[in-house]
Design an enzyme around this catalytic site. Structure first.
Site, PDB file in Angstrom:
ATOM      1  N   ASP A   1      80.533  24.918  64.033  1.00 51.92           N
ATOM      2  CA  ASP A   1      79.704  25.499  63.846  1.00 51.92           C
ATOM      3  C   ASP A   1      79.582  27.246  62.179  1.00 51.92           C
ATOM      4  O   ASP A   1      80.018  27.945  63.623  1.00 51.92           O
ATOM      5  CB  ASP A   1      78.314  25.902  64.974  1.00 51.92           C
TER       6      ASP A   1
ATOM      7  N   TYR B   1      75.917  29.983  70.587  1.00 52.02           N
ATOM      8  CA  TYR B   1      73.814  29.539  69.742  1.00 52.02           C
ATOM      9  C   TYR B   1      74.657  29.420  68.913  1.00 52.02           C
ATOM     10  O   TYR B   1      75.514  28.870  67.361  1.00 52.02           O
ATOM     11  CB  TYR B   1      73.649  30.761  69.348  1.00 52.02           C
TER      12      TYR B   1
ATOM     13  N   LYS C   1      71.822  29.203  56.327  1.00 54.28           N
ATOM     14  CA  LYS C   1      71.602  29.629  54.713  1.00 54.28           C
ATOM     15  C   LYS C   1      73.234  30.152  54.204  1.00 54.28           C
ATOM     16  O   LYS C   1      72.356  30.312  52.702  1.00 54.28           O
ATOM     17  CB  LYS C   1      70.925  31.260  55.288  1.00 54.28           C
TER      18      LYS C   1
HETATM   19  N1  HOZ Z   1      71.246  33.051  64.859  1.00 55.30           N
HETATM   20  C1  HOZ Z   1      71.071  34.316  63.783  1.00 55.30           C
HETATM   21  C2  HOZ Z   1      71.029  35.333  64.720  1.00 55.30           C
HETATM   22  N2  HOZ Z   1      71.838  35.212  65.922  1.00 55.30           N
HETATM   23  C3  HOZ Z   1      69.527  33.601  63.877  1.00 55.30           C
HETATM   24  C4  HOZ Z   1      68.265  34.563  63.424  1.00 55.30           C
HETATM   25  C5  HOZ Z   1      66.940  34.449  63.999  1.00 55.30           C
HETATM   26  O1  HOZ Z   1      67.500  33.256  65.286  1.00 55.30           O
HETATM   27  O2  HOZ Z   1      66.213  34.569  63.129  1.00 55.30           O
END
Ligand code: HOZ
Length: 429
Positions: A238, A143, A266
């Protein structure tokens, strides 16, 4: 027990789609209502009903030292006195860029943005411009935020909700994203061979946090880099989750591979909204205004966020032992939970590296997304609820990593292990 949370969620549903501002916060796959958080400090989250939880989300990665660390809090307080947003350059932006470049050997230049999503979207635009090619390769279950090009076979919340290919992503965009299987070099090579001269970049989480935690097998990342070099594609790591969490120079500092570009999230804002992308100077110099590739943002390099981020990175470099402490905690947790799985005869598999951890409810060794998907998500839901009711806040999905923080001490570790024992025993009964 969580009446106010339930009431707020009902209110939220009237005005916010699904009642949450990011789908992974909803409890859709584990059942029940999301918990509304009032405050967070150290190892704990405190909800609006007066319950406290040991925090194993850590805002999805950045809270390496725990919530609201006093040094970061002080940095934000000091910065507040000087204003909130300038839309013009400030010294802190230079200082944090210098700091990142000094910590991460592959980073010669870096551009600050506001989130990991922005960073990955910009990184692939840059890779396409640099190589003059259109296609990217991403991995099933990885992701990279919610940019259109990445919402194809995506992990994290989209995997949790069972919609890994989002409606609204056009066919013409999707055709430029090729999907590979993580930890499988042969499949990657076949994809390169089938698309000669078309692949601009391979983007991956070097350690994956978004299909649950999945660790690269020995030699895999070096093999990916060799293939990229052989086929003229850029390699993008990433490191939104792993950057500064697994080592002071990200996972690349552990595996010894210098990608062409890297994205961060973050953690470089100490938890405030920041992201960054960077890498080799000749590539980064294509970004406007140095070059023709456009990318911009009023809030990029925001003074509050850069102050918090600089404080976070200074904390890290002044206390590099934090990674040893976190590895020890991670290993202690993994050893304990593996023993519990055996004791109760539960089909489970634990992946752990440093402060990242996932208990998969499957007896398959989890090395890619197909393996992760063999997990029994209903069992995970029961386990999650058992943990929550005992004051342990896990990510509300099987397909996420848990994040330990330095604020989690022996007391909290013991509580987590005891709660897990009770939850697994209840499942096995
Ligand atoms: N990629 C984070 C969780 N796998 C992000 C959190 C979100 O999407 O709020």
């Amino acid at each position: 027990m969580r009446e106010l949370s339930a009431a707020y969620f009902e209110r939220a549903n009237q005005v916010i789609p699904g009642g949450v501002n990011s789908p992974v916060r909803a409890f859709k796959s584990v059942g029940g209502n999301p918990v509304f958080i009032q405050s967070a400090k150290g190892a704990y989250l405190h909800d609006v009903d007066g319950n406290s939880y040991i925090d194993l989300i850590g805002s999805w990665g950045p809270m390496l030292f725990g919530q609201a660390h006093p040094v970061i809090e002080e940095a934000v307080r000091e910065a507040l006195a000087d204003g909130f947003s300038f839309g013009a350059p400030s010294l802190k932006e230079v200082q944090i860029a210098e700091k990142i470049v000094s910590m991460v050997p592959s980073m010669e230049k870096v551009r600050l943005v506001n989130s990991g999503t922005e960073a990955t979207m910009a990184a692939i635009r840059l890779a396409r411009a640099y190589t003059k090619r259109d296609k990217i390769i991403k991995f099933e279950g990885c992701y990279h935020g919610h940019g259109d090009s990445f919402l194809i076979a995506a992990g994290s919340g989209v995997a949790t909700l069972g919609t890994p290919d989002s409606p609204g992503v056009t066919v013409s965009t999707a055709k430029d994203t090729l999907i590979a299987v993580y930890n499988d070099l042969q499949a990657l090579e076949l994809l390169f061979q089938a698309n000669p001269g078309h692949v601009a970049a391979v983007i991956l989480e070097p350690v994956v946090g978004n299909m649950g935690l999945v660790i690269p097998i020995d030699g895999y990342l070096a093999g990916v880099q060799q293939l990229c070099q052989a086929y003229g594609a850029l390699l993008i790591f990433d490191e939104v989750m792993t950057g500064f969490r697994l080592s002071a120079s990200g996972y690349q500092g552990i595996c010894g591979i210098n990608p062409d570009l890297t994205t961060f999230g973050k953690i470089i804002g100490g938890g405030l909204p920041v992201g960054a992308y960077g890498g080799k100077a000749d590539i980064m110099n294509m970004i406007a205004p140095a070059g023709p590739v456009y990318q911009a943002g009023t809030l990029s390099g925001n003074p509050l966020a850069t102050s918090a981020g600089l404080a976070m990175l200074n904390l890290i470099t002044s206390d590099l032992d934090v990674y040893t402490r976190l590895e020890n905690k991670g290993q202690a947790l993994a050893t304990a939970i593996r023993a519990q799985i055996n004791k109760y005869g539960i089909k489970g598999h634990v992946n752990q590296i440093g402060s990242m951890f996932t208990l998969f409810f499957t007896d398959v060794k989890v090395e890619n997304f197909a393996d992760a998907k063999t997990s029994n998500t209903q069992l995970f839901g029961k386990y999650f609820k058992g943990m929550l009711d005992q004051g342990i806040y896990l990510p509300p999905s099987q397909f996420e990593s848990w994040f330990l923080s330095d604020a989690i001490g022996d007391l909290e570790l013991t509580k987590i292990i005891e709660a897990s024992d009770l939850s697994l025993r209840a499942i096995s009964a």
